[in-house]
Design a protein around this motif. Structure first.
Motif, mmCIF file in Angstrom:
data_model
loop_
_atom_site.group_PDB
_atom_site.id
_atom_site.type_symbol
_atom_site.label_atom_id
_atom_site.label_comp_id
_atom_site.label_asym_id
_atom_site.label_seq_id
_atom_site.Cartn_x
_atom_site.Cartn_y
_atom_site.Cartn_z
ATOM 1 N N ILE A 2 6.900 -7.872 -1.587
ATOM 2 C CA ILE A 2 7.687 -6.539 -1.256
ATOM 3 C C ILE A 2 7.424 -5.540 -2.354
ATOM 4 O O ILE A 2 6.954 -4.470 -1.788
ATOM 5 N N GLN A 3 7.638 -5.871 -3.624
ATOM 6 C CA GLN A 3 7.565 -4.720 -4.690
ATOM 7 C C GLN A 3 6.103 -4.243 -4.727
ATOM 8 O O GLN A 3 5.948 -2.975 -5.029
ATOM 9 N N ARG A 4 5.151 -5.219 -4.592
ATOM 10 C CA ARG A 4 3.698 -4.744 -4.781
ATOM 11 C C ARG A 4 3.438 -3.903 -3.460
ATOM 12 O O ARG A 4 2.659 -2.740 -3.516
ATOM 13 N N VAL A 5 3.978 -4.244 -2.394
ATOM 14 C CA VAL A 5 3.605 -3.365 -1.154
ATOM 15 C C VAL A 5 4.379 -2.116 -1.357
ATOM 16 O O VAL A 5 3.564 -0.759 -1.102
ATOM 17 N N TRP A 6 5.543 -1.755 -1.765
ATOM 18 C CA TRP A 6 6.283 -0.858 -2.058
ATOM 19 C C TRP A 6 5.658 -0.026 -3.399
ATOM 20 O O TRP A 6 5.262 1.306 -2.867
ATOM 21 N N PHE A 7 5.141 -0.576 -4.134
ATOM 22 C CA PHE A 7 4.349 0.199 -5.049
ATOM 23 C C PHE A 7 2.988 0.813 -4.808
ATOM 24 O O PHE A 7 2.857 2.046 -4.902
ATOM 25 N N ALA A 8 2.233 -0.052 -3.976
ATOM 26 C CA ALA A 8 1.194 0.409 -3.431
ATOM 27 C C ALA A 8 1.341 1.627 -2.484
ATOM 28 O O ALA A 8 0.499 2.601 -2.418
ATOM 29 N N LEU A 9 2.398 1.756 -1.620
ATOM 30 C CA LEU A 9 2.735 2.577 -0.663
ATOM 31 C C LEU A 9 3.047 4.027 -1.666
ATOM 32 O O LEU A 9 2.493 5.247 -1.266
ATOM 33 N N VAL A 10 3.653 3.892 -2.522
ATOM 34 C CA VAL A 10 4.324 4.959 -3.473
ATOM 35 C C VAL A 10 2.948 5.577 -4.088
ATOM 36 O O VAL A 10 2.653 6.860 -4.338
#
Length: 357
Positions: A2-10
């Motif tokens: 989830i953190q990696r997806v969040w980081f990719a979005l940001v």
């Protein structure tokens, strides 16, 4: 996950924001970045928190960042920063008692490098708009050699990264991100006593940074040289060319700054964004450090301006139809893109009067 997806979005949002915010982003030397394995990016630091944004959005590695601990004071902000792989680094100015917290941070850095990931650090220790590479602290060498000592099979590659702005704190931004030659560290660590290894590594990184960014020696001639370059309206992002001028002490003749024929378009953009613009004018007066002007302005542009355009587009869509709303949103974005792409970025010495420009 989830953190990696969040980081990719940001990451994607910031990359798009920088595209609209910048006149030109030149990137050199990305072929020097190893595709896998532990990497430490050692970056000069002229312009606040936008420096790591330009670096992380111009390379394909997944970056962790070391930033000053003062940014983590508020719990909510702390959670957001940590979710984006930012780690606090404590300095003497944060209080001597706080320095003990660096032990835990260094342990986290060792784990990151041991996992074959990347770490971004600013070895000058603080930001400064001066066009000079300052003496490097030994903190980054402690991280590197500490990780090497714990894992005898680990190799850490250091990539020096030079960032140079045509005019820090000026919109639209014009910047070059220059990735240097890889420096392998295992050999240095094993072939020398620790104190000598530290000095060798600092010298190697510093020497490259002085070539990868515009470097005016910070001595009694600094202001004179900077004024000559500014008067000549040089393109500071042509780093090698400008450094040759400094080394040879030969400078072009004085030139007049280019006129901004797009100023009417700028005022039209301001009129279309009057609420966040007035908020920016108020905020800018409270910014104590010049190096943070770009940081706050970019964040405001990215979130408030975008949100305002979207809300106005939705309102227009409700009352006049989706085509009108889409047309408004497209025109608003197009005006910003045109201004950012074609407005002149003259060379000039920074003053507080530039903060709202």
């Amino acid at each position: 996950m989830i953190q990696r997806v969040w980081f990719a979005l940001v990451w994607g949002t910031i990359k798009l924001g920088l595209f609209f915010y910048s006149k030109k982003i030149t990137v050199l030397g990305t072929q020097n970045i190893p595709k896998k394995g532990a990497v430490l990016f050692a970056v000069n630091h002229p312009n606040g928190l936008v420096d790591p944004l330009y670096v992380t959005t111009t390379n394909k590695r997944h970056n962790h960042f070391l930033v000053r601990a003062a940014s983590f004071k508020k719990p909510f902000i702390k959670k957001i920063l940590e979710s984006l792989y930012l780690l606090p680094i404590y300095r003497i100015r944060d209080g001597i008692q706080q320095l003990a917290n660096n032990k835990e941070i260094f342990e986290k850095c060792h784990k990151i490098l041991n996992s074959g990931e990347t770490l971004m650090i600013f070895p000058e220790g603080s930001h400064d708009k001066k066009r000079a590479i300052r003496p490097l602290s030994k903190g980054f060498t402690r991280i590197v050699f500490g990780a090497l000592e714990k894992n005898k099979n680990l190799e850490i590659t250091i990539i020096p990264v030079g960032i140079t702005y045509q005019h820090p704190s000026h919109y639209p931004a014009k910047v070059i991100v220059n990735y240097g030659q890889p420096i392998t560290t295992r050999n240095i660590f094993e072939a020398n006593p620790l104190a000598k290894s530290i000095n060798i590594l600092k010298a190697k990184v510093s020497n490259q940074l002085e070539k990868l960014s515009v470097h005016i020696p910070d001595d009694q001639n600094y202001e004179t040289i900077l004024q000559k370059l500014t008067d000549a309206q040089v393109d500071f992002t042509a780093v090698a060319e400008v450094n040759d001028m400094i080394a040879s002490n030969r400078f072009p003749d004085k030139k007049q700054p280019k006129r901004n024929y797009l100023k009417p378009l700028y005022f039209l953009i301001i009129l279309n964004s009057i609420i966040p613009y007035l908020l920016w004018r108020k905020i800018s007066k409270k910014i104590d450090e010049i190096e943070f002007i770009d940081t706050f302005r970019f964040a405001l542009n990215l979130f408030l301006f975008s949100l305002l355009y979207l809300v106005k587009a939705i309102i227009l869509s409700i009352y006049f139809g989706n085509i009108i709303g889409f047309f408004y949103l497209s025109i608003s974005a197009f005006m910003v893109l045109i201004y950012s792409s074609f407005a002149p970025t003259n060379a000039k010495k920074h003053t507080k009067l530039d903060e709202a420009s």
